[in-house]
Design an enzyme around this catalytic site. Structure first.
Site, PDB file in Angstrom:
ATOM      1  N   GLY A 177       2.846  -1.379   4.273  1.00 26.42           N
ATOM      2  CA  GLY A 177       2.868   0.048   3.958  1.00 26.42           C
ATOM      3  C   GLY A 177       4.294   0.501   3.710  1.00 26.42           C
ATOM      4  O   GLY A 177       4.856   0.311   2.633  1.00 26.42           O
ATOM      5  N   GLY A 178       4.898   1.082   4.740  1.00 22.83           N
ATOM      6  CA  GLY A 178       6.222   1.708   4.633  1.00 22.83           C
ATOM      7  C   GLY A 178       7.266   0.865   3.908  1.00 22.83           C
ATOM      8  O   GLY A 178       7.979   1.367   3.036  1.00 22.83           O
ATOM      9  N   ASN A 225       0.872  -1.175   0.000  1.00 24.34           N
ATOM     10  CA  ASN A 225       0.000   0.000   0.000  1.00 24.34           C
ATOM     11  C   ASN A 225       0.909   1.225   0.000  1.00 24.34           C
ATOM     12  O   ASN A 225       1.566   1.514   1.000  1.00 24.34           O
ATOM     13  CB  ASN A 225      -0.874  -0.040   1.264  1.00 24.34           C
ATOM     14  N   TRP A 226       0.936   1.911  -1.120  1.00 17.83           N
ATOM     15  CA  TRP A 226       1.857   3.042  -1.248  1.00 17.83           C
ATOM     16  C   TRP A 226       1.272   4.341  -0.684  1.00 17.83           C
ATOM     17  O   TRP A 226       1.916   5.392  -0.762  1.00 17.83           O
ATOM     18  CB  TRP A 226       2.273   3.222  -2.723  1.00 17.83           C
ATOM     19  N   LYS A 227       0.080   4.287  -0.159  1.00 18.11           N
ATOM     20  CA  LYS A 227      -0.536   5.451   0.493  1.00 18.11           C
ATOM     21  C   LYS A 227      -0.345   6.709  -0.380  1.00 18.11           C
ATOM     22  O   LYS A 227      -0.350   6.609  -1.594  1.00 18.11           O
ATOM     23  CB  LYS A 227       0.048   5.645   1.894  1.00 18.11           C
ATOM     24  N   GLU A 254      -6.766   4.093   7.931  1.00 15.74           N
ATOM     25  CA  GLU A 254      -6.560   5.531   7.721  1.00 15.74           C
ATOM     26  C   GLU A 254      -7.790   6.157   7.068  1.00 15.74           C
ATOM     27  O   GLU A 254      -8.114   7.319   7.311  1.00 15.74           O
ATOM     28  CB  GLU A 254      -5.289   5.756   6.880  1.00 15.74           C
ATOM     29  N   GLU A 288      -5.350  -5.690  10.284  1.00 19.02           N
ATOM     30  CA  GLU A 288      -4.337  -4.677  10.556  1.00 19.02           C
ATOM     31  C   GLU A 288      -4.654  -3.987  11.877  1.00 19.02           C
ATOM     32  O   GLU A 288      -5.450  -3.037  11.915  1.00 19.02           O
ATOM     33  CB  GLU A 288      -4.320  -3.633   9.441  1.00 19.02           C
ATOM     34  N   SER A 322       3.391  -2.793  10.256  1.00 20.41           N
ATOM     35  CA  SER A 322       4.853  -2.785  10.430  1.00 20.41           C
ATOM     36  C   SER A 322       5.518  -4.098  10.001  1.00 20.41           C
ATOM     37  O   SER A 322       6.448  -4.573  10.653  1.00 20.41           O
ATOM     38  CB  SER A 322       5.221  -2.420  11.875  1.00 20.41           C
ATOM     39  N   HIS A 332      -9.463   0.730   4.765  1.00 21.37           N
ATOM     40  CA  HIS A 332      -8.178   0.862   5.471  1.00 21.37           C
ATOM     41  C   HIS A 332      -8.391   1.747   6.705  1.00 21.37           C
ATOM     42  O   HIS A 332      -9.182   2.691   6.666  1.00 21.37           O
ATOM     43  CB  HIS A 332      -7.137   1.482   4.523  1.00 21.37           C
ATOM     44  N   GLY A 373       2.347   1.609  10.849  1.00 21.62           N
ATOM     45  CA  GLY A 373       3.280   2.734  10.753  1.00 21.62           C
ATOM     46  C   GLY A 373       3.930   3.099  12.072  1.00 21.62           C
ATOM     47  O   GLY A 373       4.518   4.172  12.201  1.00 21.62           O
TER      48      GLY A 373
END
Ligand code: PEP
Length: 252
Positions: free
Chosen positions: A235-236, A10-12, A98, A168, A214, A96, A174
């Site tokens: 993600g990151g 997920n490149w957000k 977020e 998640e 993470s 998600h 994150g």
């Protein structure tokens, strides 16, 4: 039942179109010889068609990070499922944390989005997870039960086009905090049983349940060794092709 592992990035809201294509092409090249794992990246809407074109015919699939549930209309700023599908995407991340936290998404809006995705042949990746205070209050399973049941309310198993669930825990996204193997194991077993109750054992057996929060090259192996973990939503650590390939190659 063997479920093919699914590793998604997920490149957000990161990467311009140029940067997204650069990373996607690097991933395409690095994954050319890989088999036995499904790979998906979810860039921003703006990069979606560019990335889909750049990885066409490779082992890398593309997904959206969100969608609006109407097909078209006067909904300024929104993007619909048929538009996403037409761009070359095959998946849509839905619900998600977020989106739930910053954009007011609810289990009811998630349900409408899953309907829109399924109706046009996009595979929904339904994200669920408890906050830290919900876990501390021992409400984790109630929350997950509601997020899943309400998310797929009204669907027959034949309509769900390979539903993918992504557990998640919000406190692990994150933050660098990963849920322990025991916590992940307990929740994933619970989710498998929940899908069995809602649908059937056959459907639950083929539903992939990803872990997200993470995930990094140095913890993915331990997470993927858990029986009911069928993949990862990253993600990151998916933003950099070298780091993401080390997650995709979790078996090595
Ligand atoms: C995510 O965005 O779904 C996620 C799990 O992020 P991170 O891997 O950075 O925790």
């Amino acid at each position: 039942m063997t479920r093919t592992p699914f590793i998604a990035g997920n490149w957000k809201m990161y990467k311009t179109g140029t940067q997204a294509v650069e990373t996607a092409v690097a991933l395409k090249d690095m994954t050319a010889e890989i088999s036995g794992v499904d790979i998906m990246i979810a860039p921003t809407f703006l990069s979606l068609p560019l990335v889909a074109q750049a990885v066409a015919g490779s082992n890398v699939r593309v997904g959206a990070q969100n969608l609006y549930h109407k097909n078209e209309g006067a909904f300024t700023g929104e993007v619909s499922a048929p538009m996403i599908k037409d761009s070359g995407a095959e998946y849509a991340i839905i619900g998600h944390s977020e989106r739930r936290q910053y954009f007011g998404e609810t289990d009811a809006s998630v349900n409408l989005k899953i309907r829109a995705a399924a109706d046009c042949g996009l595979t929904p990746v339904l994200c669920i997870g408890e906050t830290e205070s919900q876990r501390d209050a021992e409400k984790t399973f109630n929350i997950l039960d509601k997020q899943v049941s309400d998310g797929v309310k009204g669907f027959g198993s034949d309509e769900l086009n390979d539903l993918i669930l992504a557990y998640e825990p919000v406190w692990a996204i994150g933050t660098g905090k990963t849920a322990t193997a025991d916590q992940v194991d307990e929740v994933h077993q619970y989710l498998r049983n929940l899908i069995t109750r809602l649908y059937s054992k056959d459907f639950a057996d083929k539903t992939r349940i990803l872990y997200g929060g993470s995930v990094k090259p140095d913890n993915v192996k331990e997470l993927m060794a858990i029986e009911d973990v069928d993949g990862a939503l990253v993600g990151g650590a998916s933003l950099n092709a070298e780091s993401f390939i080390n997650i995709i190659n979790f078996r090595n």
